[in-house]
Design a protein around this motif. Structure first.
Motif, PDB file in Angstrom:
ATOM      1  N   ILE A 249       0.848  -1.189   0.000  1.00  0.00           N
ATOM      2  CA  ILE A 249       0.000   0.000   0.000  1.00  0.00           C
ATOM      3  C   ILE A 249       0.884   1.238   0.000  1.00  0.00           C
ATOM      4  N   ASP A 250       0.694   2.084  -0.995  1.00  0.00           N
ATOM      5  CA  ASP A 250       1.431   3.344  -1.078  1.00  0.00           C
ATOM      6  C   ASP A 250       0.481   4.485  -0.725  1.00  0.00           C
ATOM      7  N   GLY A 251       0.880   5.255   0.268  1.00  0.00           N
ATOM      8  CA  GLY A 251       0.040   6.353   0.706  1.00  0.00           C
ATOM      9  C   GLY A 251       0.879   7.482   1.249  1.00  0.00           C
ATOM     10  N   THR A 252       0.228   8.419   1.913  1.00  0.00           N
ATOM     11  CA  THR A 252       0.919   9.571   2.491  1.00  0.00           C
ATOM     12  C   THR A 252       0.752   9.554   4.006  1.00  0.00           C
ATOM     13  N   THR A 253       1.859   9.662   4.687  1.00  0.00           N
ATOM     14  CA  THR A 253       1.847   9.746   6.144  1.00  0.00           C
ATOM     15  C   THR A 253       2.037  11.202   6.556  1.00  0.00           C
ATOM     16  N   THR A 254       1.235  11.650   7.508  1.00  0.00           N
ATOM     17  CA  THR A 254       1.451  12.949   8.144  1.00  0.00           C
ATOM     18  C   THR A 254       1.986  12.683   9.542  1.00  0.00           C
ATOM     19  N   ALA A 255       3.125  13.284   9.875  1.00  0.00           N
ATOM     20  CA  ALA A 255       3.769  12.998  11.162  1.00  0.00           C
ATOM     21  C   ALA A 255       4.507  14.227  11.658  1.00  0.00           C
ATOM     22  N   LYS A 256       4.895  14.175  12.915  1.00  0.00           N
ATOM     23  CA  LYS A 256       5.757  15.216  13.457  1.00  0.00           C
ATOM     24  C   LYS A 256       6.687  14.604  14.497  1.00  0.00           C
ATOM     25  N   VAL A 257       7.828  15.266  14.712  1.00  0.00           N
ATOM     26  CA  VAL A 257       8.806  14.850  15.719  1.00  0.00           C
ATOM     27  C   VAL A 257       9.025  16.033  16.652  1.00  0.00           C
ATOM     28  N   THR A 258       8.936  15.791  17.953  1.00  0.00           N
ATOM     29  CA  THR A 258       9.177  16.843  18.936  1.00  0.00           C
ATOM     30  C   THR A 258      10.324  16.434  19.844  1.00  0.00           C
ATOM     31  N   ALA A 259      10.948  17.419  20.477  1.00  0.00           N
ATOM     32  CA  ALA A 259      12.060  17.177  21.408  1.00  0.00           C
ATOM     33  C   ALA A 259      11.759  17.849  22.730  1.00  0.00           C
ATOM     34  N   ASP A 260      12.127  17.202  23.836  1.00  0.00           N
ATOM     35  CA  ASP A 260      11.867  17.794  25.145  1.00  0.00           C
ATOM     36  C   ASP A 260      12.829  18.921  25.479  1.00  0.00           C
ATOM     37  N   ASN A 261      13.928  19.028  24.738  1.00  0.00           N
ATOM     38  CA  ASN A 261      14.912  20.090  24.963  1.00  0.00           C
ATOM     39  C   ASN A 261      15.463  20.512  23.613  1.00  0.00           C
ATOM     40  N   THR A 262      15.104  21.711  23.166  1.00  0.00           N
ATOM     41  CA  THR A 262      15.562  22.185  21.861  1.00  0.00           C
ATOM     42  C   THR A 262      16.832  23.020  21.954  1.00  0.00           C
ATOM     43  N   SER A 263      17.373  23.186  23.170  1.00  0.00           N
ATOM     44  CA  SER A 263      18.623  23.933  23.353  1.00  0.00           C
ATOM     45  C   SER A 263      19.565  23.159  24.275  1.00  0.00           C
ATOM     46  N   PRO A 264      19.930  21.936  23.896  1.00  0.00           N
ATOM     47  CA  PRO A 264      20.789  21.121  24.770  1.00  0.00           C
ATOM     48  C   PRO A 264      22.247  21.521  24.653  1.00  0.00           C
ATOM     49  N   LYS A 265      23.068  20.947  25.516  1.00  0.00           N
ATOM     50  CA  LYS A 265      24.518  21.063  25.415  1.00  0.00           C
ATOM     51  C   LYS A 265      25.079  19.710  24.985  1.00  0.00           C
ATOM     52  N   VAL A 266      26.268  19.721  24.441  1.00  0.00           N
ATOM     53  CA  VAL A 266      26.930  18.470  24.088  1.00  0.00           C
ATOM     54  C   VAL A 266      27.033  17.602  25.342  1.00  0.00           C
ATOM     55  N   GLY A 267      26.621  16.359  25.219  1.00  0.00           N
ATOM     56  CA  GLY A 267      26.607  15.442  26.345  1.00  0.00           C
ATOM     57  C   GLY A 267      25.238  15.264  26.969  1.00  0.00           C
ATOM     58  N   ASP A 268      24.296  16.188  26.676  1.00  0.00           N
ATOM     59  CA  ASP A 268      22.944  16.064  27.215  1.00  0.00           C
ATOM     60  C   ASP A 268      22.172  14.958  26.500  1.00  0.00           C
ATOM     61  N   THR A 269      21.184  14.400  27.187  1.00  0.00           N
ATOM     62  CA  THR A 269      20.287  13.414  26.601  1.00  0.00           C
ATOM     63  C   THR A 269      18.978  14.096  26.229  1.00  0.00           C
ATOM     64  N   VAL A 270      18.550  13.916  24.988  1.00  0.00           N
ATOM     65  CA  VAL A 270      17.326  14.531  24.476  1.00  0.00           C
ATOM     66  C   VAL A 270      16.301  13.434  24.214  1.00  0.00           C
ATOM     67  N   THR A 271      15.084  13.630  24.700  1.00  0.00           N
ATOM     68  CA  THR A 271      13.988  12.696  24.438  1.00  0.00           C
ATOM     69  C   THR A 271      13.178  13.200  23.254  1.00  0.00           C
ATOM     70  N   VAL A 272      12.966  12.341  22.263  1.00  0.00           N
ATOM     71  CA  VAL A 272      12.188  12.705  21.079  1.00  0.00           C
ATOM     72  C   VAL A 272      10.897  11.892  21.052  1.00  0.00           C
ATOM     73  N   THR A 273       9.849  12.499  20.542  1.00  0.00           N
ATOM     74  CA  THR A 273       8.560  11.832  20.369  1.00  0.00           C
ATOM     75  C   THR A 273       8.166  11.905  18.901  1.00  0.00           C
ATOM     76  N   TYR A 274       7.977  10.749  18.297  1.00  0.00           N
ATOM     77  CA  TYR A 274       7.585  10.623  16.896  1.00  0.00           C
ATOM     78  C   TYR A 274       6.095  10.293  16.889  1.00  0.00           C
ATOM     79  N   THR A 275       5.276  11.215  16.392  1.00  0.00           N
ATOM     80  CA  THR A 275       3.834  11.021  16.341  1.00  0.00           C
ATOM     81  C   THR A 275       3.379  10.876  14.895  1.00  0.00           C
ATOM     82  N   VAL A 276       2.757   9.754  14.574  1.00  0.00           N
ATOM     83  CA  VAL A 276       2.118   9.574  13.274  1.00  0.00           C
ATOM     84  C   VAL A 276       0.716  10.159  13.408  1.00  0.00           C
TER      85      VAL A 276
END
Length: 446
Positions: free
Chosen positions: A62-89
């Motif tokens: 099945i070929d179709g179109t997916t609408t999705a977004k990716v968000t991050a809990d911290n958009t201004s991290p420092k090197v070494g920080d851990t960032v949590t991402v959420t991928y929502t379809v």
């Protein structure tokens, strides 16, 4: 009798056929109860998707179109920080293609988030096995998956939705993978990472470890900023004395000179750039003792006691951790406890310390488990009477880039004895080949 058996067989075949179609729900099934997306500048993006139903379903791709977004809990991290991402379809590539209603809590989504820009790679994301019932021919709600990554490079890091898969557990265990037709998908979110300050390599050595009041001691060192003005000063315990001199670092960052030491309470000498000593721009104290040679009155005896500066060291209760077993196909976490680590700071200077850890991938029978799937929840206790207070690091991913287990801050009074440990959790992907997997967690004390 033959006809009823044939009819029953046909009905059974149809039931199996309908059951097999459940794999198609990977195209668009809710993961109700997934984590809510944090507020941010993330945008919905559309991208062509190619989904392959399980072979048993007998359906074409099945070929179709997916609408999705990716968000991050911290958009201004420092090197070494851990960032949590959420991928929502948000809108999957298709609706339920059958008349068969789908029961609740049979579907587990997994996927990938693509990193670009200053840092490349992929982030594995997963969602809970939880969905609302879906009616036949019904529209599927959105579903969300989460994961983490450790920032390794400064600059703008882009996040794009990637391939995803739905595993269904109802009568049969089935997978329906959906891939981005023309990767990468459009960028949905951008995080901007700041660089950490460079490591402090400043250090000094003294021409002697003691001297009479007013005697000059030779001071040499390196690791300073080329051409910088460097203050050399005496220390009395955790405080600074009035004894000081100013030197200029060479083009190679070296210093050489002397300091006249008068204060009888001096216990060490430091060198630093800037207006005051800091752990970022200063050296650890080099031990120095002023020998009081003042004559004593007749019939008296002068008693002298010396407290010698010690070292910063650590020891651990063991070098092996047996983590819990997980069932094949379950996608559960293997858990355990880090062997306790004892840190002894007997330096007597103003500097705190930091204990960090990093881990390799877990190697097993012809397969690996990504080291980025190991997380910990640190804990730290301080022995009574210690001048410093131990601080546990943040819970999160350990990974190859590392994370802080425990630390103490710089201060006017530092030192003591501390015990650090952590609860460990390794996310084992579903259907990881059975066997024993081992990784190496390296701890570094600075």
């Amino acid at each position: 009798m033959g006809s009823p058996r044939g009819s029953g067989s046909s009905r059974g075949s149809r039931r199996r056929r309908w059951a097999s179609l459940l794999g198609v729900t990977a195209l668009a099934v809710t993961a109700g109860g997934a984590l809510a997306c944090p507020a941010g500048a993330a945008t919905n993006v559309n991208f062509p998707t190619h989904c392959i139903p399980p072979a048993i379903a007998g359906l074409p791709p099945i070929d179709g179109t997916t609408t999705a977004k990716v968000t991050a809990d911290n958009t201004s991290p420092k090197v070494g920080d851990t960032v949590t991402v959420t991928y929502t379809v948000v809108t999957p590539a298709a609706n339920n293609p059958t008349d068969l209603a789908l029961p609740a809590d049979i579907m587990t989504p997994t996927g990938k988030v693509a990193l670009g820009g200053a840092q490349t790679g992929t982030v594995t994301v997963t969602g809970p096995k939880k969905n609302d019932p879906v009616p036949g021919k019904g529209v599927f709600p959105s579903f969300s998956m989460t994961g983490t990554f450790t920032v390794t490079s400064p600059g703008a890091i882009t996040l794009s939705p990637g391939d995803y898969n739905i595993h269904t557990s109802y009568i049969l265990e089935l997978d329906t993978p959906c891939t981005v037709t023309n990767p990468p998908a459009p960028v949905s979110e951008t995080v901007t990472a700041a660089a950490n300050p460079p490591a402090n390599t400043r250090a000094i050595s003294l021409g002697s470890a003691s001297g009479s009041p007013g005697a000059s001691v030779a001071v040499s060192g390196g690791g300073f900023t080329a051409g910088a003005s460097v203050t050399v000063a005496g220390r009395s315990g955790s405080g600074q004395t009035a004894d000081r001199a100013t030197l200029t670092a060479s083009a190679q960052g070296n210093i050489s000179g002397s300091l006249a030491v008068n204060d009888l309470a001096t216990t060490g000498i430091v060198a630093y750039e800037g207006g005051a000593w800091t752990s970022d721009l200063g050296t650890a104290p080099a031990a120095y003792v002023v020998v009081d040679d003042t004559p004593v009155p007749a019939g008296s005896q002068k008693l002298t006691a010396t407290v010698k500066a010690g070292t910063l060291s650590m020891s651990q209760a063991g070098d092996a951790v047996a983590m819990s077993a997980v069932d094949f196909g379950s996608g559960q976490a293997s858990t355990g406890g880090l062997n306790a680590v004892t840190v002894k700071d007997f330096r007597g200077g103003p500097a705190g310390w930091s204990l960090t850890g990093k881990v390799t991938d877990f190697s097993g029978p012809g397969a690996k488990i990504d080291g980025e799937l190991l997380s910990w929840t640190p804990a730290c206790t301080t022995k009574a009477g210690s001048p410093s207070t131990c601080q546990a690091g943040s819970a999160g991913t350990v990974g190859a880039s590392g994370a802080t287990l425990a630390s103490t801050p710089d201060g006017t009074a530092t030192g003591g004895e501390f015990t650090a440990d952590a609860r460990l959790s390794l996310g084992v992907p579903a259907f990881t080949p059975p066997g024993s997997y081992a990784g190496v967690l390296t701890l570094t004390l600075t």
